[in-house]
Design a protein around this motif. Structure first.
Motif, short mmCIF file in Angstrom:
data_model
loop_
_atom_site.label_atom_id
_atom_site.label_comp_id
_atom_site.label_asym_id
_atom_site.label_seq_id
_atom_site.Cartn_x
_atom_site.Cartn_y
_atom_site.Cartn_z
N LEU A 82 2.21 -0.74 -6.69
CA LEU A 82 1.09 -1.63 -6.36
C LEU A 82 -0.18 -0.80 -6.17
O LEU A 82 -0.15 0.31 -5.63
CB LEU A 82 1.41 -2.47 -5.13
CG LEU A 82 2.62 -3.40 -5.28
CD1 LEU A 82 2.65 -4.42 -4.15
CD2 LEU A 82 2.65 -4.12 -6.62
N GLU A 91 -1.66 0.75 -2.38
CA GLU A 91 -0.94 1.50 -1.36
C GLU A 91 -0.32 2.75 -1.97
O GLU A 91 0.02 2.78 -3.15
CB GLU A 91 0.13 0.63 -0.69
CG GLU A 91 1.09 -0.06 -1.64
CD GLU A 91 2.03 -1.01 -0.90
OE1 GLU A 91 1.76 -2.22 -0.91
OE2 GLU A 91 3.03 -0.55 -0.34
N GLY A 149 7.37 -9.13 1.55
CA GLY A 149 8.69 -9.56 1.13
C GLY A 149 9.68 -8.95 2.12
O GLY A 149 9.53 -7.78 2.49
N GLU A 158 9.98 -14.07 0.34
CA GLU A 158 8.57 -13.65 0.34
C GLU A 158 7.84 -14.22 1.56
O GLU A 158 7.82 -15.42 1.78
CB GLU A 158 7.89 -14.11 -0.96
CG GLU A 158 6.43 -13.73 -1.10
CD GLU A 158 6.16 -12.23 -1.25
OE1 GLU A 158 7.12 -11.45 -1.41
OE2 GLU A 158 4.99 -11.84 -1.21
N LYS A 159 7.27 -13.32 2.34
CA LYS A 159 6.39 -13.65 3.47
C LYS A 159 6.95 -14.72 4.43
O LYS A 159 6.31 -15.76 4.68
CB LYS A 159 5.01 -14.06 2.95
CG LYS A 159 4.37 -12.97 2.09
CD LYS A 159 2.91 -13.19 1.82
CE LYS A 159 2.25 -11.97 1.21
NZ LYS A 159 2.33 -11.82 -0.22
N VAL A 192 9.40 -5.06 2.04
CA VAL A 192 9.30 -4.45 0.71
C VAL A 192 7.97 -3.70 0.61
O VAL A 192 6.91 -4.26 0.79
CB VAL A 192 9.35 -5.55 -0.39
CG1 VAL A 192 9.12 -4.95 -1.77
CG2 VAL A 192 10.67 -6.30 -0.34
C1 G1P Z 1 3.10 -7.91 -2.29
C2 G1P Z 1 4.52 -8.48 -2.45
C3 G1P Z 1 5.30 -8.34 -1.15
C4 G1P Z 1 5.30 -6.89 -0.72
C5 G1P Z 1 3.86 -6.36 -0.58
C6 G1P Z 1 3.84 -4.88 -0.30
O1 G1P Z 1 2.37 -8.74 -1.42
O2 G1P Z 1 4.43 -9.83 -2.85
O3 G1P Z 1 6.62 -8.78 -1.33
O4 G1P Z 1 5.98 -6.73 0.52
O5 G1P Z 1 3.12 -6.58 -1.80
O6 G1P Z 1 2.54 -4.45 -0.01
P1 G1P Z 1 0.76 -8.73 -1.37
O7 G1P Z 1 0.37 -7.55 -0.55
O8 G1P Z 1 0.28 -8.63 -2.78
O9 G1P Z 1 0.36 -10.03 -0.71
#
Ligand code: G1P
Length: 296
Positions: free
Chosen positions: A132, A135, A173, A193-194, A206
């Motif tokens: 992602l 981070e 997650g 999720e959340k 996660v």
């Molecule tokens: C995303 C994922 C989530 C994960 C997180 C980690 O969420 O959907 O499952 O735990 O990244 O940073 P977001 O941060 O895009 O809302």
């Protein structure tokens, strides 16, 4: 089931970054600097250090500067060479030598699952990593190599977890897990999720690193919008888990820098600045004095 080690990485970076407006009106949040490198470079460096040099950026409108950052700058390089500034010359070249950068557009912000789905034709049937775009983890406590090794062994999905406070479960997650013989590895039995703290099956969240089998693309294509009306990667992974695909997780014990929000971003800048060999000493001294004299 695949047994080949993942060689490609996908970095979803198409988001609008509303939390950082107005800074992100014209500058992608992935290019905000942490000391003197953009966030995105730390992430590409993390992939490259794990041996992954084929990197697909999932981008969106107004974010092409992200690709420019990893291109050569012959004009700047020539100027630095003339001046004999070898240190900066090496730094400028380094960002263009880390990886082969490819891009794909996510035309609409339909969710993380959808963003990963745009990588289907670039990745094909092989296992791949997802990092992602906001981070990253400590450089000297890497996470990806162990995840890639584990995925090569188990063939399914490999996640990374961090322990969060109960009130934070609704930001991530969350998994239910079984322990294994290895104290750092867990077997995942459920994913949501959340969830609210009351609904959360554990405090294992996660973290933004995944190693996924290529078979996830068909599952994503069939995944309906979930939490927040978005196509969630977590939901696609939960479907695969229910279909019998093995899902494992590595519990990360190092520090995760979260630059997705202004507070986490500021913390990352300070945490990395105090560790820097070139300016850390001076910055630590200033910071100590500043905090000591802080009256609020
Ligand atoms: C995303 C994922 C989530 C994960 C997180 C980690 O969420 O959907 O499952 O735990 O990244 O940073 P977001 O941060 O895009 O809302």
């Amino acid at each position: 089931m695949t047994t080949k080690r993942a060689v490609k990485a996908v970095i979803p970076a198409a988001g609008l970054a509303t939390r950082f407006l107005p800074a992100t009106k014209a500058v992608p949040k992935e290019l905000l600097p942490v000391v003197d490198r953009p966030v995105l470079q730390y992430i590409v460096e993390e992939a490259a250090a794990a041996g992954i040099t084929d990197v697909l950026l999932v981008t969106g409108r107004g974010k092409t500067a992200m690709v420019d950052h990893f291109d050569r700058r012959p004009d700047v390089e020539a100027r630095l060479e003339e001046k004999g500034d070898q240190k900066r010359l090496a730094a400028v070249r380094r960002s263009s030598e880390l990886a082969d950068i490819y891009t794909v557009r996510q035309g609409e912000a339909l969710g993380l699952g959808h963003a990963v789905g745009t990588a289907a034709s670039h990745v094909g049937d092989n296992a791949f990593a997802v990092l992602l775009g906001d981070e990253f983890v400590e450089e000297d406590k890497p996470l990806l190599p162990a995840m890639l090794d584990l995925q090569e062994k188990t063939g399914g999905i490999v996640l990374a977890f961090m322990e969060v406070a109960p009130h934070e479960t609704s930001r991530y997650g969350i998994a239910s897990v079984r322990t294994t013989d290895d104290p750092d590895v867990v077997e995942v039995t459920g994913l949501v999720e959340k969830p609210s703290p009351e609904e959360a099956p554990s405090n294992l969240a996660v973290l933004g690193r995944y190693v996924l089998p290529g078979s996830i693309f068909d599952v994503i294509a069939d995944t309906k919008p979930g939490n927040g009306g978005e196509i969630q990667l977590t939901d696609a992974m939960a479907t695969m888990l229910a279909d019998g695909v093995p899902v494992h997780g590595i519990v990360y014990r190092g520090h995760r820098y979260d630059t997705g929000m202004p507070l986490g971003y500021l913390q990352a800048v300070v945490q990395l600045a105090v560790q820097r060999e070139d300016l850390g000493e001076e910055f630590r001294a200033w910071l100590t004095e500043f905090v000591g004299g802080w009256k609020g």
